[in-house]
Write an enzyme that holds these catalytic residues in place. Structure first.
Site, PDB file in Angstrom:
ATOM      1  N   HIS A 257       0.823  -1.199   0.000  1.00  0.00           N
ATOM      2  CA  HIS A 257       0.000   0.000   0.000  1.00  0.00           C
ATOM      3  C   HIS A 257       0.862   1.257   0.000  1.00  0.00           C
ATOM      4  O   HIS A 257       1.813   1.363   0.769  1.00  0.00           O
ATOM      5  CB  HIS A 257      -0.959   0.010   1.195  1.00  0.00           C
ATOM      6  CG  HIS A 257      -2.098   0.936   0.972  1.00  0.00           C
ATOM      7  ND1 HIS A 257      -2.003   2.279   1.252  1.00  0.00           N
ATOM      8  CD2 HIS A 257      -3.313   0.739   0.427  1.00  0.00           C
ATOM      9  CE1 HIS A 257      -3.145   2.860   0.899  1.00  0.00           C
ATOM     10  NE2 HIS A 257      -3.954   1.954   0.407  1.00  0.00           N
ATOM     11  N   PRO A 258       0.554   2.209  -0.868  1.00  0.00           N
ATOM     12  CA  PRO A 258       1.466   3.337  -1.066  1.00  0.00           C
ATOM     13  C   PRO A 258       1.286   4.505  -0.103  1.00  0.00           C
ATOM     14  O   PRO A 258       1.942   5.534  -0.264  1.00  0.00           O
ATOM     15  CB  PRO A 258       1.127   3.783  -2.491  1.00  0.00           C
ATOM     16  CG  PRO A 258      -0.304   3.439  -2.654  1.00  0.00           C
ATOM     17  CD  PRO A 258      -0.572   2.230  -1.799  1.00  0.00           C
ATOM     18  N   CYS A 259       0.461   4.350   0.944  1.00  0.00           N
ATOM     19  CA  CYS A 259       0.127   5.520   1.752  1.00  0.00           C
ATOM     20  C   CYS A 259       1.355   6.153   2.404  1.00  0.00           C
ATOM     21  O   CYS A 259       1.362   7.341   2.689  1.00  0.00           O
ATOM     22  CB  CYS A 259      -0.915   5.167   2.803  1.00  0.00           C
ATOM     23  SG  CYS A 259      -0.454   3.767   3.808  1.00  0.00           S
ATOM     24  N   ARG A 260       2.395   5.353   2.647  1.00  0.00           N
ATOM     25  CA  ARG A 260       3.565   5.933   3.300  1.00  0.00           C
ATOM     26  C   ARG A 260       4.772   6.019   2.370  1.00  0.00           C
ATOM     27  O   ARG A 260       5.868   6.370   2.795  1.00  0.00           O
ATOM     28  CB  ARG A 260       3.932   5.095   4.529  1.00  0.00           C
ATOM     29  CG  ARG A 260       2.870   5.103   5.606  1.00  0.00           C
ATOM     30  CD  ARG A 260       3.013   6.253   6.598  1.00  0.00           C
ATOM     31  NE  ARG A 260       4.302   6.220   7.273  1.00  0.00           N
ATOM     32  CZ  ARG A 260       4.908   7.293   7.779  1.00  0.00           C
ATOM     33  NH1 ARG A 260       4.338   8.470   7.699  1.00  0.00           N
ATOM     34  NH2 ARG A 260       6.075   7.183   8.372  1.00  0.00           N
TER      35      ARG A 260
END
Lengths: 314, 333
Positions: A257-260
């Site tokens: 997941h690219p959120c960070r």
């Protein structure tokens, strides 16, 4: 699907539809990429590591802000000879430190120690990432219901043999090996060679690349995404790796997941700059893939580093 | 070496890998366009030279292997070095009974006749992709979202089988100067979009140790000052002592078209996308062309049904999880 994730997806989709893609570079300030920087970095990856190539994917899923023939990057048939989960158990069994901590907080390249010589690859180093807290407060929970909720008996085997045939081809020139993977352990309860297709897409909302995994077992049948998690570092398996629709291909795939990603990349870039290395945007994907290697340490994709990282522990 | 002492040359079979996207597109083709029409569908498989010393490459089917639904935007990128096309045929039946009842022997024969004809007519020299063909039989159960299928990679059988004089890593076979020149020539070949996906080629070693790589059809152009000629091919196999499947039909072409009986071949393999002469193999095959082959009407025996874990047999994959609208609705709820 977890409700918070659904709400987040809906929100993200709306924002993506209504906002224009990033055009101004914020690579050094925020660790993010504009669309044209993604293309530049992708072109560089393809030319330095030719096992990667650009593809256009499903015509119906094409993103208008990306060139038709450069929608995403993919490398296929990447070997994964061991399960990340079992490697970590080995470390613990040997009393090894899984994560190296570095006092001055810049040791993002620190690698696993090597408590036990493995028979597979002497030169292999397992990347890890320690003090980058990728997992907390993301609002992204563990694996959603894709495979999770069904009763065991309800899950059909994705792969099975069908109709064994009495067809016999007698031919002395056909090599009769059972299957063609090297270093097959003779011990039957050891998990065998898997291969992965790894793709990198551009996430317009987070303005970063995003990695997707499609796994195949040793007889080249599609792996259930939940089994893919065995090849994800256990620090990440239930947190940052989720099963979602691929933006350019059919079906559900595991994804980091690219959120960070932006924050992690910013941190890496800051470390480089503090060492006097001026990061260039066309190297972004090399740095990015190096970071991703800490999430999928046993999948041997190509991210050759051909530039100076300063005095890092590489 | 005496004839009866030479080992039989054994080829590592090709292996198939089918991407989920292929079945998705086949399903929508079947539902939206084909209906009950079960005529054979031309498909393209893709492969690349082995690129890792521990795993072979496969023949891969992806959604773009099938004819695209909207004939409008077909951006089949030519010259993609990681996607060398292999022509194939899909025999998709409407019922499980029809699928099980297919005459497998006749289908295999029909496909190998195409290869045989292309060898005799010389078309395979003009377009070497015609030498490796494949086909699959399938039954798509669109009520249960399961797919039964079986691949075949037809190979003409030499009788007696080819024997092997020697086989060794290319890095041992060539002088260091030749090796350097060969690596450079192969990397250029793989870099150029014109040749990147051309899987069969000629390798000329000149007296000054320089090496050049040429198309099969340029045979006549480069005979002078050729000290050594090797027949090169993209080898999907990684094994250290065996060439991969594509060499089989190539040997037949060489024997029939150029009438060479002692054939020096180069199994071209890569590491991380670049020529790796430690992985590449050079070998010499000795073949005797059967008398019957001179008659064009004769069709050699063929083999090539895919085995899984050493057993002949079809496969089945269930994609209900990702394709069944009811299940998708449940999991989205």
């Amino acid at each position: 699907m977890v409700l918070s994730q659904k709400i987040h997806d809906a929100f993200k989709g709306t924002v993506e539809r209504m906002t224009n893609p990033r055009t101004v570079s914020a690579f050094k300030e925020k660790g993010v990429l504009s669309v044209s920087e993604f293309i530049i970095a992708g072109d560089n990856l393809v030319s330095k590591c030719p096992t990667w190539s650009w593809e256009s994917g499903e015509p119906s899923k094409r993103k208008p802000y990306l060139p038709a023939e450069k929608q995403f990057l993919i490398t296929r048939n990447v070997p994964c000879l061991r399960r990340a989960a079992s490697v970590e158990e080995e470390y613990e069994a040997a009393g090894g430190e899984v994560l190296l901590d570095n006092e001055d907080n810049d040791g993002w390249l620190a690698t696993h120690g090597k408590p036990r010589e493995t028979k597979l690859d002497e030169n292999e180093r397992l990347p890890s990432i320690e003090n980058l807290d990728v997992s907390t407060k993301s609002g992204i929970q563990s694996i959603p219901s894709y495979f999770g909720r069904d009763e065991e008996e309800d899950i059909p085997d994705m792969a099975e043999f069908d109709d064994p045939s009495n067809l016999i081809e007698t031919d002395p020139a056909t090599l009769q090996s059972t299957y063609l993977v090297a270093h097959e352990p003779d011990d039957d309860n050891i998990l065998r060679t898997r291969t992965y297709d790894i793709s990198i897409t551009y996430d317009k909302y987070y303005q970063t690349p995003r990695v997707w995994l499609t796994g195949y077992d040793e007889s080249r049948m599609l792996l259930k995404p939940e089994l893919v998690l065995e090849d994800v570092s256990q620090d990440h398996a239930r947190k940052t790796v989720t099963i979602e629709d691929h933006p350019h291909l059919p079906g559900k795939h595991a994804s980091v997941h690219p959120c960070r990603h932006g924050a992690v990349m910013k941190k890496i870039i800051d470390v480089l700059m503090s060492r006097g290395v001026e990061p260039e945007v066309d190297k972004y994907l090399f740095l990015f893939l190096k970071f991703v290697a800490s999430v999928i340490p046993t999948i041997e994709y190509d991210y050759t580093m051909d530039f100076d990282l300063g005095s890092s522990s590489n | 070496m005496e004839e009866n002492k030479r080992p039989i040359l054994q080829f590592a079979p090709f292996q198939s890998a089918v991407d989920e996207g292929f079945w998705h597109r086949l399903s929508s083709l079947k539902l939206n366009e084909l209906g009950i029409d079960d005529s054979p569908i031309p498909v393209s498989g893709f492969f690349a030279p082995c690129s890792h010393y521990q795993v072979s490459n496969h023949l891969t089917l992806i959604s773009e292997s099938l004819p695209s639904e909207e004939s409008s935007s077909s951006t089949t990128s030519h010259g993609n070095r990681n996607r060398c096309p292999v022509p194939g045929m899909l025999y998709n039946t409407n019922t499980l009974e029809a699928y099980r009842g297919l005459d497998k022997e006749a289908l295999l024969k029909a496909e190998s006749k195409k290869i045989w004809d292309d060898i005799h007519s010389g078309r395979a020299v003009e377009d070497s992709t015609l030498l490796s063909r494949f086909f699959l039989i399938s039954y798509a159960d669109l009520k249960k979202w399961s797919f039964h299928y079986w691949f075949a990679f037809p190979a003409l059988v030499l009788e007696p089988a080819a024997t092997l004089n020697y086989i060794q890593p290319a890095s041992q076979y060539f002088s260091s100067k030749e090796a350097e020149s060969l690596s450079a020539a192969c990397n250029d070949w793989r870099k150029s979009t014109v040749t990147a996906d051309v899987p069969f080629f000629l390798v000329y070693v000149k007296s000054d140790s320089s090496v050049s790589v040429r198309l099969l059809k340029d045979w006549d152009l480069c005979q002078d000052d050729c000290q050594q000629l090797l027949f090169g091919f993209y080898d999907p196999c990684h094994l250290p002592n065996n060439p991969g499947w594509p060499l089989r039909n190539f040997l037949c072409l060489i024997a029939v078209h150029w009438k060479i009986n002692n054939i020096r071949f180069l199994c071209y393999r890569e590491n991380r996308g670049f020529a790796d002469l430690g992985l590449c193999l050079v070998g010499e095959a000795v073949i005797t062309v059967p008398e019957a082959w001179k008659d064009h009407g004769f069709i050699p025996a063929t083999v090539g049904w895919e085995s899984i874990k050493g057993k002949k047999g079809a496969r089945c994959i269930s994609l209900a999880k990702t394709m069944d609208p009811r299940r998708l609705a449940v999991s989205a709820a």
